[in-house]
Each structure stands twice: as structure tokens, then as C-alpha cells.
Design a protein around this motif. Structure first.
Motif, PDB file in Angstrom:
ATOM      1  N   PRO A 114       7.574  14.829   1.817  1.00  0.00           N
ATOM      2  CA  PRO A 114       8.501  14.378   0.765  1.00  0.00           C
ATOM      3  C   PRO A 114       9.510  13.344   1.279  1.00  0.00           C
ATOM      4  O   PRO A 114       9.924  12.461   0.507  1.00  0.00           O
ATOM      5  CB  PRO A 114       9.190  15.676   0.335  1.00  0.00           C
ATOM      6  CG  PRO A 114       8.168  16.738   0.590  1.00  0.00           C
ATOM      7  CD  PRO A 114       7.497  16.313   1.868  1.00  0.00           C
ATOM      8  N   TYR A 115       9.908  13.438   2.541  1.00  0.00           N
ATOM      9  CA  TYR A 115      10.808  12.428   3.109  1.00  0.00           C
ATOM     10  C   TYR A 115      10.156  11.050   3.065  1.00  0.00           C
ATOM     11  O   TYR A 115      10.817  10.056   2.718  1.00  0.00           O
ATOM     12  CB  TYR A 115      11.147  12.812   4.551  1.00  0.00           C
ATOM     13  CG  TYR A 115      11.783  11.697   5.357  1.00  0.00           C
ATOM     14  CD1 TYR A 115      13.127  11.375   5.191  1.00  0.00           C
ATOM     15  CD2 TYR A 115      11.043  10.972   6.285  1.00  0.00           C
ATOM     16  CE1 TYR A 115      13.717  10.346   5.925  1.00  0.00           C
ATOM     17  CE2 TYR A 115      11.616   9.951   7.031  1.00  0.00           C
ATOM     18  CZ  TYR A 115      12.957   9.642   6.846  1.00  0.00           C
ATOM     19  OH  TYR A 115      13.531   8.621   7.577  1.00  0.00           O
ATOM     20  N   LEU A 116       8.872  10.977   3.396  1.00  0.00           N
ATOM     21  CA  LEU A 116       8.178   9.690   3.394  1.00  0.00           C
ATOM     22  C   LEU A 116       7.973   9.184   1.970  1.00  0.00           C
ATOM     23  O   LEU A 116       8.054   7.977   1.727  1.00  0.00           O
ATOM     24  CB  LEU A 116       6.847   9.822   4.127  1.00  0.00           C
ATOM     25  CG  LEU A 116       6.955  10.243   5.601  1.00  0.00           C
ATOM     26  CD1 LEU A 116       5.577  10.351   6.234  1.00  0.00           C
ATOM     27  CD2 LEU A 116       7.822   9.269   6.377  1.00  0.00           C
ATOM     28  N   ALA A 117       7.708  10.095   1.059  1.00  0.00           N
ATOM     29  CA  ALA A 117       7.582   9.679  -0.342  1.00  0.00           C
ATOM     30  C   ALA A 117       8.910   9.136  -0.854  1.00  0.00           C
ATOM     31  O   ALA A 117       8.956   8.114  -1.549  1.00  0.00           O
ATOM     32  CB  ALA A 117       7.110  10.856  -1.194  1.00  0.00           C
ATOM     33  N   ASP A 118      10.015   9.797  -0.489  1.00  0.00           N
ATOM     34  CA  ASP A 118      11.338   9.326  -0.909  1.00  0.00           C
ATOM     35  C   ASP A 118      11.691   7.997  -0.245  1.00  0.00           C
ATOM     36  O   ASP A 118      12.410   7.174  -0.838  1.00  0.00           O
ATOM     37  CB  ASP A 118      12.409  10.368  -0.558  1.00  0.00           C
ATOM     38  CG  ASP A 118      12.328  11.613  -1.427  1.00  0.00           C
ATOM     39  OD1 ASP A 118      11.680  11.554  -2.489  1.00  0.00           O
ATOM     40  OD2 ASP A 118      12.898  12.645  -1.032  1.00  0.00           O
ATOM     41  N   GLY A 140      -4.784  20.667   3.659  1.00  0.00           N
ATOM     42  CA  GLY A 140      -3.523  20.870   2.971  1.00  0.00           C
ATOM     43  C   GLY A 140      -2.628  19.646   3.046  1.00  0.00           C
ATOM     44  O   GLY A 140      -1.925  19.314   2.081  1.00  0.00           O
ATOM     45  N   LEU A 141      -2.649  18.955   4.175  1.00  0.00           N
ATOM     46  CA  LEU A 141      -1.860  17.740   4.341  1.00  0.00           C
ATOM     47  C   LEU A 141      -2.324  16.662   3.370  1.00  0.00           C
ATOM     48  O   LEU A 141      -1.509  16.012   2.691  1.00  0.00           O
ATOM     49  CB  LEU A 141      -1.960  17.256   5.788  1.00  0.00           C
ATOM     50  CG  LEU A 141      -1.083  16.091   6.234  1.00  0.00           C
ATOM     51  CD1 LEU A 141      -0.880  16.137   7.746  1.00  0.00           C
ATOM     52  CD2 LEU A 141      -1.677  14.733   5.864  1.00  0.00           C
ATOM     53  N   VAL A 142      -3.632  16.460   3.284  1.00  0.00           N
ATOM     54  CA  VAL A 142      -4.174  15.435   2.392  1.00  0.00           C
ATOM     55  C   VAL A 142      -3.830  15.765   0.936  1.00  0.00           C
ATOM     56  O   VAL A 142      -3.410  14.882   0.171  1.00  0.00           O
ATOM     57  CB  VAL A 142      -5.696  15.299   2.579  1.00  0.00           C
ATOM     58  CG1 VAL A 142      -6.296  14.382   1.518  1.00  0.00           C
ATOM     59  CG2 VAL A 142      -6.012  14.765   3.973  1.00  0.00           C
ATOM     60  N   ALA A 143      -3.981  17.021   0.566  1.00  0.00           N
ATOM     61  CA  ALA A 143      -3.691  17.409  -0.814  1.00  0.00           C
ATOM     62  C   ALA A 143      -2.220  17.178  -1.158  1.00  0.00           C
ATOM     63  O   ALA A 143      -1.896  16.669  -2.231  1.00  0.00           O
ATOM     64  CB  ALA A 143      -4.068  18.878  -1.023  1.00  0.00           C
ATOM     65  N   ARG A 144      -1.337  17.569  -0.243  1.00  0.00           N
ATOM     66  CA  ARG A 144       0.100  17.389  -0.489  1.00  0.00           C
ATOM     67  C   ARG A 144       0.456  15.902  -0.565  1.00  0.00           C
ATOM     68  O   ARG A 144       1.236  15.489  -1.434  1.00  0.00           O
ATOM     69  CB  ARG A 144       0.893  18.070   0.623  1.00  0.00           C
ATOM     70  CG  ARG A 144       2.412  17.940   0.492  1.00  0.00           C
ATOM     71  CD  ARG A 144       2.920  18.603  -0.757  1.00  0.00           C
ATOM     72  NE  ARG A 144       4.379  18.633  -0.793  1.00  0.00           N
ATOM     73  CZ  ARG A 144       5.104  18.468  -1.887  1.00  0.00           C
ATOM     74  NH1 ARG A 144       4.494  18.250  -3.058  1.00  0.00           N
ATOM     75  NH2 ARG A 144       6.426  18.535  -1.852  1.00  0.00           N
ATOM     76  N   ALA A 145      -0.119  15.104   0.324  1.00  0.00           N
ATOM     77  CA  ALA A 145       0.142  13.667   0.295  1.00  0.00           C
ATOM     78  C   ALA A 145      -0.288  13.063  -1.036  1.00  0.00           C
ATOM     79  O   ALA A 145       0.457  12.290  -1.654  1.00  0.00           O
ATOM     80  CB  ALA A 145      -0.590  12.982   1.448  1.00  0.00           C
ATOM     81  N   HIS A 146      -1.459  13.427  -1.485  1.00  0.00           N
ATOM     82  CA  HIS A 146      -1.953  12.876  -2.743  1.00  0.00           C
ATOM     83  C   HIS A 146      -1.098  13.333  -3.926  1.00  0.00           C
ATOM     84  O   HIS A 146      -0.866  12.564  -4.875  1.00  0.00           O
ATOM     85  CB  HIS A 146      -3.414  13.247  -2.933  1.00  0.00           C
ATOM     86  CG  HIS A 146      -4.335  12.507  -2.002  1.00  0.00           C
ATOM     87  ND1 HIS A 146      -5.663  12.846  -1.841  1.00  0.00           N
ATOM     88  CD2 HIS A 146      -4.113  11.459  -1.159  1.00  0.00           C
ATOM     89  CE1 HIS A 146      -6.224  12.017  -0.965  1.00  0.00           C
ATOM     90  NE2 HIS A 146      -5.301  11.177  -0.535  1.00  0.00           N
ATOM     91  N   ASP A 147      -0.613  14.563  -3.877  1.00  0.00           N
ATOM     92  CA  ASP A 147       0.289  15.032  -4.932  1.00  0.00           C
ATOM     93  C   ASP A 147       1.559  14.184  -4.994  1.00  0.00           C
ATOM     94  O   ASP A 147       2.133  13.978  -6.069  1.00  0.00           O
ATOM     95  CB  ASP A 147       0.675  16.492  -4.685  1.00  0.00           C
ATOM     96  CG  ASP A 147      -0.455  17.467  -5.009  1.00  0.00           C
ATOM     97  OD1 ASP A 147      -1.417  17.053  -5.691  1.00  0.00           O
ATOM     98  OD2 ASP A 147      -0.362  18.629  -4.578  1.00  0.00           O
ATOM     99  N   LEU A 148       1.994  13.693  -3.837  1.00  0.00           N
ATOM    100  CA  LEU A 148       3.210  12.892  -3.740  1.00  0.00           C
ATOM    101  C   LEU A 148       2.955  11.399  -3.949  1.00  0.00           C
ATOM    102  O   LEU A 148       3.881  10.587  -3.871  1.00  0.00           O
ATOM    103  CB  LEU A 148       3.871  13.097  -2.374  1.00  0.00           C
ATOM    104  CG  LEU A 148       4.467  14.485  -2.117  1.00  0.00           C
ATOM    105  CD1 LEU A 148       4.786  14.660  -0.635  1.00  0.00           C
ATOM    106  CD2 LEU A 148       5.720  14.703  -2.963  1.00  0.00           C
ATOM    107  N   GLY A 149       1.693  11.049  -4.185  1.00  0.00           N
ATOM    108  CA  GLY A 149       1.353   9.644  -4.385  1.00  0.00           C
ATOM    109  C   GLY A 149       1.190   8.851  -3.102  1.00  0.00           C
ATOM    110  O   GLY A 149       1.231   7.614  -3.126  1.00  0.00           O
ATOM    111  N   LEU A 150       0.984   9.533  -1.988  1.00  0.00           N
ATOM    112  CA  LEU A 150       0.819   8.878  -0.691  1.00  0.00           C
ATOM    113  C   LEU A 150      -0.650   8.809  -0.300  1.00  0.00           C
ATOM    114  O   LEU A 150      -1.412   9.767  -0.513  1.00  0.00           O
ATOM    115  CB  LEU A 150       1.578   9.650   0.397  1.00  0.00           C
ATOM    116  CG  LEU A 150       3.097   9.684   0.279  1.00  0.00           C
ATOM    117  CD1 LEU A 150       3.675  10.722   1.242  1.00  0.00           C
ATOM    118  CD2 LEU A 150       3.695   8.311   0.553  1.00  0.00           C
ATOM    119  N   LYS A 151      -1.058   7.692   0.285  1.00  0.00           N
ATOM    120  CA  LYS A 151      -2.391   7.562   0.853  1.00  0.00           C
ATOM    121  C   LYS A 151      -2.362   8.044   2.305  1.00  0.00           C
ATOM    122  O   LYS A 151      -1.340   7.925   2.993  1.00  0.00           O
ATOM    123  CB  LYS A 151      -2.849   6.107   0.817  1.00  0.00           C
ATOM    124  CG  LYS A 151      -2.792   5.445  -0.554  1.00  0.00           C
ATOM    125  CD  LYS A 151      -3.843   5.967  -1.495  1.00  0.00           C
ATOM    126  CE  LYS A 151      -3.855   5.151  -2.786  1.00  0.00           C
ATOM    127  NZ  LYS A 151      -4.840   5.680  -3.763  1.00  0.00           N
TER     128      LYS A 151
END
Length: 536
Positions: A37-41, A82-93
Motif C-alpha cells: 500500500p505504501y508503493l500504491a500511495d 499472495g503478493l501478486v494478488a495484493r499488488a493487482h488489487d492495488l493496481g500495481l504491476k
């Protein structure tokens, strides 16, 4: 519709040093997942993960013994999912490293290859007979020191290693090796990764005649810290076969809609080669170390960007000022800054204004500097081999600093590399939400870039402004932005025409009529309203 990677901002995460969640002093995948979430923000588009595969860690994961599993120090395949799924939920590639030019000597394929000269894997690595006097077949040098050839008593031959002797080079002249490498990529593509960063992308093929490299005509007569730079590397890498191999990789990636970025490990013609490797049907993006040296001038930046786009109008660069292999740019360019914060913010704004894609190195958004380490604190084989100069890579790889607690919130245990007071003074908790902080400046600048069609996709037109001011216009359809940077710690002023008022994340700049005052390390953006002119 524009492809997502064009003009994107990628954030490089070094898994050992980002976040430790199991308390062993080494970062891990669950820790990265928690911090996404820090990177998404922050506003980045993609996260590049340095290697997390099974490895004996002789080169901190860039020596892979199993390309299709996670090393237990980092977690499990389930943790990665789990990392990939969370990243995609946050809109991160998610982009992951692929270290395919060489493997660990503990890879099963190398164990089989070295066992004897005739077996199914005998030709999977680069083997050669000694010269009549017993010496290696060529004068090729290892990046990490000494000959690039190691003797193996089992086969009574030398094998090639461009890096450590425990990192034997794979033989890409063998089609079976190419098929195997594509299978590794497919394994991760099926698990949802959005792309790959290819390590040492120009090292895959070698001259099969093992011809000697000539001396580098630019080399100093006296030896430097690492003599690798004294050769002109015509035959141990940079072979034309590399380009056809890039095209094979691209065909696979296109099946999945995945993106790629290559690391151009070359000191000769690197900008030109970035263009060649990103020509149509090859890699999507490529970066080199051209902007990761000590030069910080308007002529330098203008020259490098102009060289790329003039030579490769259909290519695509990725620009970076720092990464896990070089001294952090705030340390390298310290003499050009009025203060550490001023330099850090200017460098961020400058980089994020460039045409192409951008890669940020973890911690640079805090204005982080290199860590001074004693010899006994080093783990990097390159740093140990060439101590005291060059200093190696541990200095830039120390843990991410999240708060002001012991070990900077990275771990509850002593980290694998120390967090020292100068680095501990710059942490996320102390800058988040603080107006004027380096972190908030990066957030504002990334948002400004993403909201500007000119910065994401516009072409660059450089202006003839004298040193130390770098000036250029980014132009897209119906939109233009003037970008001005005073690359010094001394104030200057210029007259501007054809522009409106200041916009975006301005630093140390003020406008009085047409006179623009650029303070030390100033950053100024102005919307284009007519024919742009900038005069001293």
C-alpha cells in the motif's frame, strides 16, 4: 490505447532489504506484501522485485539454483501468489528479475554438465579446452576479478563465468538452453507476473571462436580498481545472436501481454545498444548505467537523451539514476546540491520529467544516501574483492528505513546489513504527510507526471540555455510543458516567453513578469502558451 509500460514509473524492491516480517533480519515476500500500500500511495505503476529464487546466495540471489521456486529465506510460492494478488488489487504491476545468462554452480544442470563430456547437459554451459600451455582459451576477464575461465578437473576443461566462478555461463548457442529459459519464463507468466527485468541482457551469447578481447583504447595506462574496464569487450558479450534471442523472448511475452526491460551491462555504445535491443519485436524497454555516474550537467543529460531518440526513434528507454549496483545518486552528486533535500528533490523531478519510462530505487524517495561500511561488514563479493575501491554494492543495499526505531522498522532482529544513523535519520514515518519533505515531493511529482500527457507521452525538444540550466519542452497533442532545472547550488535567472505561470511541484523558483529566478537546485514547470523562448 497506450500500452501500460510506456511512460510508466517502476519502483525497484530489493527483497533482502525492504521489510522483514519473520524476524530473521532478512527481508521477505510477506514483508513486501505488507508494504505494497505504501508503493500504491506513492503512485508508481509497477514494482520490480530483485531475485527471490532458490540460491546459495554467493551473489545475493543473482546465482540461481532453482528458477521455479522461492528461496526459503524469502518465503514460499504461496507467499508469492499472495503478493501478486495484493499488488493487482492495488493496481500495481509486478515485474520480476530473470538471471538467465548464468546459473549457480549448484544448479542440477551444471552438476550434470560438469560430470563428464558426454551427457544430455554436456553442452548446456560454455566449456573449452586449455591452450597448449595450459592457460585459459582466451583473455576474457570476469566482472568480479581475474580470468573469466575456471578450470574443472572432472572434464579437464575450462568453463566460462562472466561473474563469480560459482556462476557458470549458460550456452545459448544450444537451442535446448533457449527452450529451457523460455520454460522458466512461462512458469512465472502462468503465475500472473506482468513482466520481467532481464539481468545482463547483452551477455547471453559469446564468440564461439573464443577470440581475445582487444585493449580498450580509452583505458588509462595504469590499472584501475577493477581491470575489467581495460578491455574492449568485443567477443565475450554483445554478440549479434543476442538480438534474435530477444525476438524469441518477445514472441512469448506477447502471448501473455507481458512487458520486459533489459539491463544493458556495457560501457561502450550503451545508449546505441539500448536502441537496438528495444527495436520493434524485441524488448519493450532497456536501461543502462549511462545516467548512474558522477556527471551532473545540462550538456550531459541533453546529450544522452538526444543520442537515444536520434538513434532509436522506434525504441523505448527506461531511465534511472540509481539501483542496487551503484552508489546512490544523492551521494554521487552531493557537490551539486545546496542541501541533501534540495538535490534529492531536484533529481526526482528531473528524472520524472524525462521522455521514456522511469525506474526508482527503493529509498531514493526519502533522499537516502549510501551507507559507509567497514570491510568486516561487507557481504558483496565484488566489494570484498576490490576493497577499498570500488566500494562494492552493499553500501546502497542497506535496509529500507520505515521509522526511527531500532533497525528503522525493517526488522525486530539485527539486519543482514546495518542501519546506521545517517540513514536512520531519513525514514518514511518522519516524512509522510510533511509538506516540503523529499517523500511528499516524489508523491507530488509522480502524480504530476501521471496527470500530464506531455510528460507521459510527449516528445522532447531541448532548448539552448547555458549551463547550469537544463531546459526542454515536452509536447503532446494539444499540450506543452516547459521544464527548467538549475543544476547547481548558485542562483541564476532567465527570461521566458510563450509560457503561462508556474505549475506543478516547483522548487526554489519565482516568476516576476517574464523574469524567472531559479534558486539553488531549482525546478520549474510552465504551461506552453505560444512560441517558447528562454534567454539568459
Amino acid at each position: 490505447m497506450r500500452e501500460w509500460w510506456r511512460g510508466s514509473v517502476t519502483y525497484q524492491v530489493y527483497p533482502r532489504s525492504f521489510q522483514d516480517d519473520n524476524g530473521d533480519g532478512v527481508g521477505d515476500l510477506p514483508g513486501i506484501t505488507r508494504r505494497l500500500p505504501y508503493l500504491a500511495d506513492l503512485g508508481v505503476d509497477a514494482v520490480w522485485l530483485s531475485p527471490f529464487f532458490r540460491s546459495p546466495m554467493k551473489d545475493m540471489g543473482y546465482d540461481v539454483s532453482d528458477y521455479c521456486d522461492v528461496d526459503p529465506v524469502f518465503g514460499t510460492l504461496a507467499d508469492f501468489a499472495g503478493l501478486v494478488a495484493r499488488a493487482h488489487d492495488l493496481g500495481l504491476k509486478i515485474i520480476i528479475d530473470q538471471v538467465l545468462s548464468h546459473s549457480s554452480d549448484q544448479h542440477p544442470a551444471f552438476a550434470e554438465s560438469r560430470a563428464q563430456r558426454v551427457n544430455p547437459k554436456a553442452d548446456w554451459y560454455v566449456w573449452a579446452d586449455p591452450r597448449p600451455d595450459g592457460s585459459p582459451p582466451s583473455n576474457w576477464l570476469s566482472v568480479f576479478g581475474g580470468s573469466a575461465w575456471a578450470w574443472d578437473a572432472r572434464r579437464k576443461q575450462y568453463y566460462l563465468h562472466n561473474f563469480l566462478a560459482s556462476q557458470p555461463d549458460l550456452n545459448y548457442h544450444n537451442p535446448e538452453v533457449q527452450d529451457w529459459a523460455l520454460g522458466n519464463l512461462r512458469f512465472w507468466l502462468e503465475r500472473g507476473v506482468d513482466g520481467f527485468r532481464f539481468d545482463t541482457v547483452n551477455y547471453f551469447f559469446h564468440d564461439p571462436q573464443f577470440r581475445d578481447n582487444p585493449a580498450d583504447y580509452r583505458a588509462k595506462p595504469e590499472a584501475e580498481g577493477n581491470p575489467y574496464g581495460m578491455q574492449y569487450h568485443l567477443f565475450d558479450k554483445n554478440q549479434s545472436e543476442n538480438l534474435a534471442w530477444m525476438e524469441r523472448i518477445r514472441r512469448l511475452l506477447d502471448e501473455y501481454g507481458a512487458a520486459s526491460v533489459g539491463e544493458m551491462g556495457e560501457s561502450h555504445h550503451a545508449i546505441q545498444m539500448m536502441g537496438e535491443y528495444t527495436a520493434p519485436r524485441r524488448l519493450h524497454q532497456c536501461y543502462s548505467f549511462e545516467l548512474m555516474g558522477y556527471e551532473y550537467s545540462a550538456a550531459f543529460f541533453r546529450g544522452k537523451l538526444s543520442e537515444f531518440f536520434a538513434g532509436a526513434p522506434e525504441g523505448w528507454p527506461m531511465w534511472a539514476f540509481s539501483n542496487h549496483d551503484v552508489v546512490r545518486h544523492v551521494s554521487r552528486w552531493a557537490e551539486h546540491g545546496a542541501s541533501q533535500d534540495a538535490l534529492a528533490k531536484q533529481a526526482g523531478a528531473l528524472l520524472l520529467s524525462f521522455e521514456g519510462s522511469i525506474c526508482l530505487w527503493q529509498g531514493e524517495e526519502l533522499g537516502q544516501t549510501d551507507t559507509e561500511l567497514a570491510f568486516e561488514e561487507l557481504t558483496d563479493p565484488q566489494g570484498i574483492a576490490f576493497w577499498p575501491e570500488p566500494v562494492g554494492r552493499d553500501n546502497t543495499r542497506t535496509p529500507m528505513v520505515w521509522d526511527g526505531s531500532d533497525y528503522g522498522g525493517f526488522s525486530t532482529a539485527r539486519p543482514w546489513l546495518p542501519v546506521k544513523p545517517p540513514q536512520l535519520a531519513r525514514h518514511v514515518a518522519g516524512q509522510a504527510g510533511v509538506a516540503g519533505s523529499v517523500l511528499e515531493h516524489y508523491r507530488e511529482m509522480i502524480a504530476f507526471r501521471k496527470g500530464s500527457e506531455a510528460l507521459v507521452a510527449g516528445r522532447t525538444r531541448f532548448l539552448d540555455v547555458g549551463e547550469p540550466v537544463l531546459g526542454f519542452v515536452r509536447e503532446a497533442e494539444g499540450e506543452g510543458l516547459l521544464c527548467l532545472f538549475n543544476l547547481s547550488a548558485v542562483a541564476v535567472s532567465v527570461t521566458v516567453e510563450g509560457v503561462g505561470g508556474l505549475v506543478g511541484p516547483v522548487q526554489a523558483a519565482s516568476l516576476e513578469g517574464q523574469r524567472l529566478v531559479l534558486g539553488p537546485n531549482a525546478v520549474a514547470f510552465m504551461d506552453v502558451t505560444g512560441e517558447v523562448g528562454v534567454r539568459d
